[in-house]
Write a protein that holds these residues in place. Structure first.
Motif: not given
Length: 230
Positions: A160-163, A196-198, A201-202, A207-209
């Motif tokens: 699962e990942m954030p939207p 823009p930095h969003a 972050s996404a 990558r982590a997921t």
């Protein structure tokens, strides 16, 4: 039998006006993750949650129990100022499905219904086949990635990942090996305006997921690209 085209890994919404226990049970038995909401009556919490899931593209499909459910969801979206977002999300990203006797009534409301069938078992088989055929999938650095409503399958394992991360992966996976600009990725983020930095972050969460930072490459001053096997 539904095993030949399982719904495992797919996130489905059910918009219902009355009892929907049989439908939800059948979808769950086919392997789907199901969020069901009654869109009739005074209660709005579940209906609003369903609407949010659709407009943020957190569902692979929306299954309707009747044309009235579609109309009520449309009306609720209009009251919340989400009519455009609902229209943009349906079919291109969130597939609408219902039984054949209802399909024409739903289309009369203005919704596209790409999946319909005469009875529940055939609806599940047809929906499963349709979703599997259109689900973004790619071989990347020796791994297989596939996008689902709330998750990415990495070599068949759901994570699962954030939207926001899911939204960016949907864009990148459709253009493997090509650089996608930060501006385009920023527009793909759900929920309206973002700084823009969003995007960065996404991408970090993506990558982590996935568990392998090499899969998503940073192209300095241009954007990001998803590496793809030849």
């Amino acid at each position: 039998m539904v095993e030949s085209v399982p719904l495992t890994g797919f996130a489905l919404g059910v918009a219902a006006e009355a009892d929907h226990e049989v439908l939800v049970t059948a979808l769950c038995d086919a392997g789907a993750e199901v969020f069901a909401a009654s869109v009739a009556g005074p209660g709005r919490v579940a209906a609003d949650r369903l609407l949010d899931l659709v407009t943020c593209r957190r569902l692979d499909a929306l299954v309707l129990t009747g044309a009235g459910a579609a109309q009520r969801l449309t009306n609720r979206a209009a009251r919340r100022g989400l009519a455009a977002e609902l229209h943009a999300a349906l079919s291109p990203e969130v597939v609408v499905a219902c039984l054949e006797p209802l399909a024409e009534d739903v289309r009369a409301i203005g919704w596209d219904v790409p999946v319909s069938a005469p009875h529940l078992d055939s609806l599940i088989r047809t929906l499963g086949a349709y979703l599997c055929s259109r689900a973004p999938q790619l071989a990347v650095s020796g791994r297989t990635l596939a996008v689902r409503g709330r998750a990415v399958l990495v070599d068949g394992e759901p994570r699962e990942m954030p939207p926001a991360a899911v939204a960016l992966l949907r864009v990148l996976i459709r253009r493997p090996g090509h650089v996608v600009s930060r501006a385009e990725l920023l527009r793909a983020l759900p929920g309206g305006r973002h700084k823009p930095h969003a995007v960065d972050s996404a991408i970090s969460r993506l990558r982590a997921t996935i568990g392998d930072p090499r899969l998503v490459q940073t192209v300095v001053k241009r954007g990001y690209r998803l590496t793809a096997d030849d």
